[in-house]
Design an enzyme around this catalytic site. Structure first.
Site, PDB file in Angstrom:
ATOM      1  N   LYS A 158       0.823  -1.200   0.000  1.00  0.00           N
ATOM      2  CA  LYS A 158       0.000   0.000   0.000  1.00  0.00           C
ATOM      3  C   LYS A 158       0.862   1.258   0.000  1.00  0.00           C
ATOM      4  O   LYS A 158       0.477   2.291  -0.565  1.00  0.00           O
ATOM      5  CB  LYS A 158      -0.948  -0.017   1.196  1.00  0.00           C
ATOM      6  CG  LYS A 158      -2.088  -1.017   1.049  1.00  0.00           C
ATOM      7  CD  LYS A 158      -3.031  -0.933   2.225  1.00  0.00           C
ATOM      8  CE  LYS A 158      -4.283  -1.783   1.995  1.00  0.00           C
ATOM      9  NZ  LYS A 158      -3.987  -3.189   1.803  1.00  0.00           N
ATOM     10  N   GLU A 242      -3.800   6.625   7.461  1.00  0.00           N
ATOM     11  CA  GLU A 242      -4.343   7.612   6.543  1.00  0.00           C
ATOM     12  C   GLU A 242      -5.659   8.175   7.059  1.00  0.00           C
ATOM     13  O   GLU A 242      -6.276   7.628   7.983  1.00  0.00           O
ATOM     14  CB  GLU A 242      -4.533   7.015   5.148  1.00  0.00           C
ATOM     15  CG  GLU A 242      -5.478   5.858   5.059  1.00  0.00           C
ATOM     16  CD  GLU A 242      -5.492   5.224   3.671  1.00  0.00           C
ATOM     17  OE1 GLU A 242      -4.483   5.344   2.951  1.00  0.00           O
ATOM     18  OE2 GLU A 242      -6.504   4.602   3.328  1.00  0.00           O
ATOM     19  N   HIS A 277     -15.476  -4.282   7.408  1.00  0.00           N
ATOM     20  CA  HIS A 277     -14.671  -3.831   6.267  1.00  0.00           C
ATOM     21  C   HIS A 277     -14.652  -4.855   5.143  1.00  0.00           C
ATOM     22  O   HIS A 277     -13.777  -4.808   4.278  1.00  0.00           O
ATOM     23  CB  HIS A 277     -13.230  -3.503   6.699  1.00  0.00           C
ATOM     24  CG  HIS A 277     -13.156  -2.554   7.848  1.00  0.00           C
ATOM     25  ND1 HIS A 277     -13.599  -1.262   7.767  1.00  0.00           N
ATOM     26  CD2 HIS A 277     -12.714  -2.728   9.127  1.00  0.00           C
ATOM     27  CE1 HIS A 277     -13.416  -0.667   8.941  1.00  0.00           C
ATOM     28  NE2 HIS A 277     -12.890  -1.532   9.780  1.00  0.00           N
ATOM     29  N   ARG A 335      -5.687  -9.471  -9.081  1.00  0.00           N
ATOM     30  CA  ARG A 335      -6.297 -10.784  -9.285  1.00  0.00           C
ATOM     31  C   ARG A 335      -7.719 -10.582  -9.768  1.00  0.00           C
ATOM     32  O   ARG A 335      -8.194  -9.443  -9.867  1.00  0.00           O
ATOM     33  CB  ARG A 335      -6.329 -11.565  -7.971  1.00  0.00           C
ATOM     34  CG  ARG A 335      -6.957 -10.764  -6.829  1.00  0.00           C
ATOM     35  CD  ARG A 335      -7.142 -11.565  -5.572  1.00  0.00           C
ATOM     36  NE  ARG A 335      -7.433 -10.756  -4.409  1.00  0.00           N
ATOM     37  CZ  ARG A 335      -8.612 -10.235  -4.116  1.00  0.00           C
ATOM     38  NH1 ARG A 335      -9.635 -10.435  -4.919  1.00  0.00           N
ATOM     39  NH2 ARG A 335      -8.781  -9.519  -3.024  1.00  0.00           N
TER      40      ARG A 335
END
Length: 719
Positions: A158, A242, A277, A335
């Protein structure tokens, strides 16, 4: 079962608001470069699928349609799994633990070489985004049906992917994505960003290693929890911090690229309805987007793929602020996604076939100009879980399964059938239900109907919850955000209303017919919940018969008697067993089992009703016009004396699990809210905290133990 969606007329993807934008982004030279490659390379003769469950079956279905042989691998508990039965060849690869089976690169490659498989499809999960696996496969002269290892490394981190996106002109969420993992430093960065912040595993996915932090006081605890889960799931505990958007939408774009530098997007999906999530409902296209915004999302996704020299299927995920409609890059999944069928439904494509074509060295089957949106589609991820108990996963056999009928507008992709078992070792997703319509309203109506027809007994599922979501006014309007479930929690988790008297009558009819069936079979087992006695119905019995059961702990009683005018009909008195008052009376009720479909048919109040009534484990589950209702039957006498010796003053397991950490010891004094035990189930971490202050008496399990549901973990001393 997989039924591909074909033959639906295409409609324009964009209005005249953006004329010529696609042509300017994808010039004639690029289009000509695709069509000039006439030397079509042959597809593979045999491929190995390094996965299990519905995605393995999904790949096998397309392979079979193309005349490609398939090789399956399986762990010990998956010996009788559906993907094993469907494959042309199947090989045992190891015990239940993924680290000893589905994650064993050496074993998978040995089987591929031994069987002569020319390519390996990784599915999703397991090794699908393992860059070393992709490199090792290619180094073994076997094609990898996916992107390169380098692309995976770039987008799998990330932190690195944020820098790449910034350089490519793709907007990113404000935050810290660097190497410094010092706790104090990360907390300082969170202070600079401003709370709430999101801690995310650098190599994370599926919500694992992700924690929302709303105040500085909980930052360190959340950071430790994120790192623990990250190291278990990905072997890496690095995190990034973040800004957390308060009203975000999760919108992702399907991209595809070939080795000839052709990159296209297949439009976007909205995946905002989530729990823990993780996505629950996906739809395509995303509702409420302008043509300009839709184009911009597609263009940025293509730019992201080009930035890393991407090849094959991928998904670029964006988070969009629902207030100002600005979107930011989150991550790229290197993917095929779980939710790819909704894209196939609205683009009339087979993305697995596209994967095979590209992996074989062929150009993309379609250009950007040729790709058009057609209607609307929804996908539901059907999980074995209990929504009313914080969506905790469930395991066990699928005792009874009834599904909607597949068609060109309805796909059911599943790795399980009736009689199969959902294991504690793997993800609890049972299937994916995908429904298409001419527009969003049409698709939503069909979607709700399909959810009504999807009936599972044997373990808890989220089917009823998903249907409740689809009936919510804000969802119907298309107003969805990632906090949708939390925002409308009171609406989505309403207290169960008292059962309809007709449903109670249907339940009694089901029990009566079961008794009559056993009478005919001369079953007189005293330990059976359906045991007969002198008061049971016989064919021409005029005696009364009473059935007792509870719903949400409220007791009901139904008294049956033969109708005085017609001996083959019954009269029913529905009684509230708490007050002993009659709720309603029905006369002349006729009931029988339809021999063709096994459904219960009852004539009640001059109305013929057809429903599904399933008797299982001291319960009757009724699916009728009121939805699903579960009634508990009285416990058999031989079970009444059984008890758990640690049932008083203890903490119990909320689901089948593995003990990950034990943070207390006998004799220790603890405060309310202290963490006692950390459990691991379905690849997720669950923290068990003390419900009250007290002193620990016993620790009943150790780290690494596998524990069934509702077992005592810790007992408290009586003071």
């Amino acid at each position: 079962m997989i039924h591909f969606h074909k033959g639906i007329a295409r409609i324009p993807a964009f209005s005249s608001v953006v004329p010529g934008l696609l042509r300017s982004r994808f010039p004639d030279s690029a289009v000509r470069s695709i069509h000039s490659l006439n030397d079509h390379k042959p597809l593979f003769d045999k491929i190995l699928i390094a996965n299990r469950g519905e995605i393995a079956l999904r790949v096998m279905r397309t392979a079979r349609d193309l005349g490609i042989k398939t090789v399956a691998v399986y762990s010990e508990p998956d010996a009788n799994a559906q993907h094993v039965k469907m494959a042309d060849e199947a090989f045992l690869i190891g015990p239940a633990a993924s680290s000893e089976s589905y994650l064993r690169i050496d074993k998978i490659l040995n089987i591929a070489k031994m069987t002569g498989a020319q390519a390996i499809h990784p599915g999703y999960g397991f090794l699908s985004e393992n860059a070393d696996f992709a490199d090792t496969v290619k180094a073994s002269n076997i094609a990898f049906i996916g992107p390169s290892g380098d692309a995976m490394r770039s987008m799998g981190s990330k932190s690195e992917s944020k820098y790449i996106m910034e350089n490519a002109g793709v907007p990113v969420v404000p935050g810290y994505h660097g190497e410094n993992q010092d706790v104090k430093f990360l907390k300082e960065q969170a202070d600079k960003i401003g709370y709430p912040v999101l801690i995310k595993a650098v190599k994370g996915g599926g919500g694992k290693g992700m924690r929302i932090v709303r105040s500085p006081s909980e930052f360190e605890e959340m950071l430790e929890s994120s790192k623990r889960e990250s190291i278990k799931s990905f072997g890496d505990d690095k995190v990034l911090v973040e800004k957390y958007l308060e009203r975000p939408r999760h919108i992702e774009v399907q991209v595809f690229a070939d080795k000839y530098d052709n990159v296209v997007h297949l439009f976007e999906r909205d995946c905002s309805v989530q729990r823990r999530h993780q996505k629950v409902i996906e739809e395509a296209p995303a509702p409420g987007l302008s043509d300009v915004l839709r184009y911009d999302l597609g263009a940025k996704a293509v730019a992201a793929a080009r930035a890393v020299g991407y090849e094959n299927a991928g998904t670029v995920e964006f988070i969009m602020d629902n207030i100002d409609k600005k979107f930011y890059f989150m991550e790229m999944n290197t993917r095929l996604q779980v939710e790819h069928p909704v894209t196939e439904m609205v683009t009339n494509t087979d993305l697995v076939r596209w994967q095979l074509e590209v992996a074989a060295g062929n150009p993309l089957p379609m250009t950007q100009d040729e790709l058009k949106l057609s209607g609307h589609a929804f996908e539901a991820r059907v999980y074995a879980e209990n929504p009313s108990n914080h969506f905790l996963p469930d395991t066990g056999p699928l005792f009874s399964v009834r599904t909607p009928t597949p068609s060109k507008d309805l796909r059911l992709e599943t790795g399980f059938i009736q009689g199969d078992t959902i294991s504690v070792h793997y993800d609890p997703m049972i299937s994916k239900l995908v429904v298409h319509g001419e527009n969003r309203n049409d698709a939503l109506r069909r979607f709700r109907r399909a959810l009504e027809q999807y009936q599972i007994v044997g373990l808890n599922t989220n089917i009823g919850f998903i249907k409740t979501v689809t009936e919510h006014p804000e969802f119907i309007k298309g107003e969805v955000e990632t906090g949708f479930i939390q925002q409308y929690e009171k609406d989505l988790f309403k207290e169960t209303e008292s059962p309809d008297p007709t449903t109670l009558a249907l339940t009694a009819s089901a029990l009566r017919l079961k008794e009559l069936e056993q009478v005919r079979k001369n079953l007189n087992d005293p330990y059976s919940p359906w045991s007969t006695n002198t008061n049971s119905f016989r064919v021409n019995d005029v005696h009364h018969r009473e059935f007792n059961f509870t719903q949400n702990d409220h007791p009901y009683k139904v008294v049956l008697s033969t109708n005085p005018l017609k001996a083959d009909l019954v009269d029913m008195n529905i009684i509230d067993a708490t007050t002993n008052e009659s709720i309603k009376k029905f006369t002349g009720v006729e009931s029988y089992i339809d021999q063709e479909d096994g459904l219960l048919v009852s004539s009640i109040d001059n109305k013929k009703i057809k429903c599904n009534a399933v008797l299982h484990n001291q319960e009757v589950v009724v699916f009728d016009e009121s939805g699903r209702t579960t009634f508990k039957l009285p416990m058999p006498a031989y079970l009444l004396n059984e008890s758990d010796s640690h049932s008083m003053g203890s903490i119990k397991t909320p689901m089948p699990c593995k003990i990950s950490q034990v943070l207390v010891k006998p004799g220790q004094t603890i405060e309310k809210g202290d963490t006692l035990v950390v459990l691991e189930a379905m690849k997720m971490e669950h923290v068990i905290k003390a419900p009250a202050s007290g002193k620990i008496d016993q620790i009943l399990y150790s780290v690494g133990d596998l524990v069934a549901e509702n077992k005592s973990l810790v007992t408290f001393a009586n003071e």
